[in-house]
Write a protein that holds these residues in place. Sequence first.
Motif, PDB file in Angstrom:
ATOM      1  N   HIS A  95     -37.333   1.133 -28.937  1.00 55.07           N
ATOM      2  CA  HIS A  95     -36.887   1.343 -30.309  1.00 55.07           C
ATOM      3  C   HIS A  95     -36.236   2.715 -30.443  1.00 55.07           C
ATOM      4  O   HIS A  95     -36.624   3.661 -29.754  1.00 55.07           O
ATOM      5  CB  HIS A  95     -38.077   1.267 -31.278  1.00 55.07           C
ATOM      6  CG  HIS A  95     -38.800  -0.050 -31.227  1.00 55.07           C
ATOM      7  ND1 HIS A  95     -40.136  -0.159 -30.921  1.00 55.07           N
ATOM      8  CD2 HIS A  95     -38.355  -1.316 -31.422  1.00 55.07           C
ATOM      9  CE1 HIS A  95     -40.495  -1.437 -30.934  1.00 55.07           C
ATOM     10  NE2 HIS A  95     -39.433  -2.148 -31.235  1.00 55.07           N
ATOM     11  N   ASN A  96     -35.251   2.819 -31.348  1.00 56.02           N
ATOM     12  CA  ASN A  96     -34.686   4.142 -31.626  1.00 56.02           C
ATOM     13  C   ASN A  96     -35.591   4.856 -32.626  1.00 56.02           C
ATOM     14  O   ASN A  96     -36.617   4.308 -33.076  1.00 56.02           O
ATOM     15  CB  ASN A  96     -33.243   4.034 -32.123  1.00 56.02           C
ATOM     16  CG  ASN A  96     -33.122   3.245 -33.418  1.00 56.02           C
ATOM     17  OD1 ASN A  96     -34.032   3.241 -34.265  1.00 56.02           O
ATOM     18  ND2 ASN A  96     -32.012   2.546 -33.596  1.00 56.02           N
ATOM     19  N   LEU A  97     -35.220   6.074 -32.967  1.00 56.14           N
ATOM     20  CA  LEU A  97     -36.100   6.888 -33.812  1.00 56.14           C
ATOM     21  C   LEU A  97     -36.280   6.274 -35.190  1.00 56.14           C
ATOM     22  O   LEU A  97     -37.399   6.265 -35.745  1.00 56.14           O
ATOM     23  CB  LEU A  97     -35.535   8.310 -33.917  1.00 56.14           C
ATOM     24  CG  LEU A  97     -36.502   9.375 -34.450  1.00 56.14           C
ATOM     25  CD1 LEU A  97     -37.739   9.459 -33.561  1.00 56.14           C
ATOM     26  CD2 LEU A  97     -35.812  10.729 -34.539  1.00 56.14           C
ATOM     27  N   GLN A  98     -35.193   5.739 -35.792  1.00 54.18           N
ATOM     28  CA  GLN A  98     -35.287   5.119 -37.110  1.00 54.18           C
ATOM     29  C   GLN A  98     -36.208   3.893 -37.076  1.00 54.18           C
ATOM     30  O   GLN A  98     -37.078   3.721 -37.929  1.00 54.18           O
ATOM     31  CB  GLN A  98     -33.892   4.712 -37.604  1.00 54.18           C
ATOM     32  CG  GLN A  98     -33.879   4.020 -38.965  1.00 54.18           C
ATOM     33  CD  GLN A  98     -34.375   4.934 -40.087  1.00 54.18           C
ATOM     34  OE1 GLN A  98     -33.993   6.102 -40.154  1.00 54.18           O
ATOM     35  NE2 GLN A  98     -35.235   4.410 -40.944  1.00 54.18           N
ATOM     36  N   GLU A  99     -36.021   3.051 -36.069  1.00 54.21           N
ATOM     37  CA  GLU A  99     -36.861   1.859 -35.941  1.00 54.21           C
ATOM     38  C   GLU A  99     -38.319   2.240 -35.718  1.00 54.21           C
ATOM     39  O   GLU A  99     -39.234   1.611 -36.285  1.00 54.21           O
ATOM     40  CB  GLU A  99     -36.360   1.003 -34.776  1.00 54.21           C
ATOM     41  CG  GLU A  99     -34.999   0.375 -35.012  1.00 54.21           C
ATOM     42  CD  GLU A  99     -34.405  -0.204 -33.741  1.00 54.21           C
ATOM     43  OE1 GLU A  99     -33.501  -1.055 -33.856  1.00 54.21           O
ATOM     44  OE2 GLU A  99     -34.832   0.205 -32.638  1.00 54.21           O
ATOM     45  N   SER A 100     -38.546   3.273 -34.922  1.00 51.66           N
ATOM     46  CA  SER A 100     -39.911   3.727 -34.650  1.00 51.66           C
ATOM     47  C   SER A 100     -40.574   4.226 -35.927  1.00 51.66           C
ATOM     48  O   SER A 100     -41.761   3.947 -36.179  1.00 51.66           O
ATOM     49  CB  SER A 100     -39.900   4.834 -33.593  1.00 51.66           C
ATOM     50  OG  SER A 100     -39.362   4.370 -32.377  1.00 51.66           O
ATOM     51  N   ALA A 101     -39.809   4.959 -36.739  1.00 55.71           N
ATOM     52  CA  ALA A 101     -40.352   5.465 -38.005  1.00 55.71           C
ATOM     53  C   ALA A 101     -40.760   4.308 -38.915  1.00 55.71           C
ATOM     54  O   ALA A 101     -41.825   4.354 -39.559  1.00 55.71           O
ATOM     55  CB  ALA A 101     -39.317   6.354 -38.690  1.00 55.71           C
ATOM     56  N   GLU A 102     -39.935   3.278 -38.964  1.00 62.20           N
ATOM     57  CA  GLU A 102     -40.248   2.128 -39.811  1.00 62.20           C
ATOM     58  C   GLU A 102     -41.486   1.389 -39.312  1.00 62.20           C
ATOM     59  O   GLU A 102     -42.354   0.990 -40.107  1.00 62.20           O
ATOM     60  CB  GLU A 102     -39.045   1.181 -39.864  1.00 62.20           C
ATOM     61  CG  GLU A 102     -37.841   1.782 -40.584  1.00 62.20           C
ATOM     62  CD  GLU A 102     -36.608   0.903 -40.470  1.00 62.20           C
ATOM     63  OE1 GLU A 102     -36.702  -0.177 -39.829  1.00 62.20           O
ATOM     64  OE2 GLU A 102     -35.553   1.294 -41.012  1.00 62.20           O
ATOM     65  N   ILE A 103     -41.587   1.206 -38.007  1.00 60.97           N
ATOM     66  CA  ILE A 103     -42.752   0.524 -37.444  1.00 60.97           C
ATOM     67  C   ILE A 103     -44.031   1.310 -37.701  1.00 60.97           C
ATOM     68  O   ILE A 103     -45.086   0.742 -38.010  1.00 60.97           O
ATOM     69  CB  ILE A 103     -42.546   0.298 -35.930  1.00 60.97           C
ATOM     70  CG1 ILE A 103     -41.415  -0.701 -35.695  1.00 60.97           C
ATOM     71  CG2 ILE A 103     -43.834  -0.189 -35.255  1.00 60.97           C
ATOM     72  CD1 ILE A 103     -40.967  -0.806 -34.250  1.00 60.97           C
ATOM     73  N   LEU A 104     -43.939   2.625 -37.591  1.00 61.79           N
ATOM     74  CA  LEU A 104     -45.123   3.486 -37.774  1.00 61.79           C
ATOM     75  C   LEU A 104     -45.376   3.831 -39.240  1.00 61.79           C
ATOM     76  O   LEU A 104     -46.357   4.527 -39.553  1.00 61.79           O
ATOM     77  CB  LEU A 104     -44.950   4.775 -36.958  1.00 61.79           C
ATOM     78  CG  LEU A 104     -44.881   4.602 -35.436  1.00 61.79           C
ATOM     79  CD1 LEU A 104     -44.519   5.916 -34.754  1.00 61.79           C
ATOM     80  CD2 LEU A 104     -46.204   4.076 -34.892  1.00 61.79           C
ATOM     81  N   ASN A 105     -44.456   3.373 -40.124  1.00 62.54           N
ATOM     82  CA  ASN A 105     -44.600   3.612 -41.563  1.00 62.54           C
ATOM     83  C   ASN A 105     -44.609   5.114 -41.883  1.00 62.54           C
ATOM     84  O   ASN A 105     -45.444   5.601 -42.658  1.00 62.54           O
ATOM     85  CB  ASN A 105     -45.864   2.939 -42.104  1.00 62.54           C
ATOM     86  CG  ASN A 105     -45.831   2.802 -43.628  1.00 62.54           C
ATOM     87  OD1 ASN A 105     -44.750   2.725 -44.226  1.00 62.54           O
ATOM     88  ND2 ASN A 105     -46.998   2.779 -44.243  1.00 62.54           N
ATOM     89  N   ILE A 106     -43.659   5.818 -41.274  1.00 62.27           N
ATOM     90  CA  ILE A 106     -43.485   7.246 -41.566  1.00 62.27           C
ATOM     91  C   ILE A 106     -42.026   7.472 -41.922  1.00 62.27           C
ATOM     92  O   ILE A 106     -41.169   6.621 -41.664  1.00 62.27           O
ATOM     93  CB  ILE A 106     -43.877   8.142 -40.351  1.00 62.27           C
ATOM     94  CG1 ILE A 106     -43.029   7.768 -39.116  1.00 62.27           C
ATOM     95  CG2 ILE A 106     -45.357   8.026 -40.053  1.00 62.27           C
ATOM     96  CD1 ILE A 106     -43.295   8.649 -37.898  1.00 62.27           C
TER      97      ILE A 106
END
Length: 368
Positions: A323-334
């Motif tokens: 995942h890229n950084l944006q996708e990772s943020a969405e998955i982690l809810n941050i």
Amino acid sequence: MVESYDTLIDLIYEAAEDPLKWERVLARLTAAVGGSGAAFHASEIDNSGFDFGMSWQVDPEAQRQYADYYHTVNPLAVPLGTVPAGVAIPDHALVPRERYKNSEFIHDYARPFDIRGSITLLAARNDHRIACLGIIRPYHSETFAAAEVALVQRAAPHLTRALALNRRLAQLDGEKRTLEQALDRLGQAVVVLSEDRKVCYENDAARRLFRHGDALRVVHQRLAAVSPIIDARLGEAVRAALALNGRRGDTVTVPRENGSHPLIVRIMPFGQSSDFPFGIGTRAIVLITDPEAPVEDAANDAMAAFGLTPAEKRLVHELLAGHNLQESAEILNITRATSRNRLAHIMSKTGTHRQSELIQLILRATIG
């Protein structure tokens, strides 16, 4: 003679790649100087690394007795200690002939095993390793002539280089096996591509995916998607990585024929300076995430060694999953800002500057 010498040198460099061919080298070299046998041995001083031994027409019992005892009474041993590495020298240049003939070594060892004279070459001798070549001649024969010693001397640098290549290839092979084990433990599918786009390594998880064949496969040694449209996109991403364009790499979502969740394929460049031990020219690494497969946490120990917090580990896991950084943020809810700050802390702790560099570091660190 020139043709014979050139053949010898060719054989030496063949043995550099395949140590089993040293026997042919010893046979050719022994014949060239009129010897009756030869032995070539190399080892690390602390017995912890590369070890090599090959002989040609030398009685195994003679080798055993020499190793057990007679090396301690060999009159050549002490003077050989003063001979520089890389210098070929006959026995009669080391010890006066009469002294040699009257020694215990000659009477109880050399004569029973039909050994009259020898040429010795210390191919390597330093604080870390020693390598010694010895060529022998029957007891009832003349000593080695100057021209015969000169031929061994002429071949000396080639023998030394070939042995060094043996050692380096053995080291790389060990590193490769260790890294393969680490990548298999990672649980995630990993593929390494060479500079000509061919798959030069795939771990167990990747092989299982390819056997399934409903999304990705290897065709003519190249990574390919089942869908022609997706395969074209995958090819573009691979070409960009191999050209070292886009240092962060690219992500391609690959749908499955059975309708399951698509695979997430992350292609990242590896520069020529990379020490990834999968052969010269390794240029790209591919991480394939299967959302439906259980994810092993094999990278946790490596991240803990860098002092990453649980939150930072979770972010790295998402990046490892492709995942890229944006996708990772969405998955982690941050928030995106939080993910950027967290990534900055991770890079500071690991001494990295790019996401692809961070992922490469974590993969390499799993070796330890």
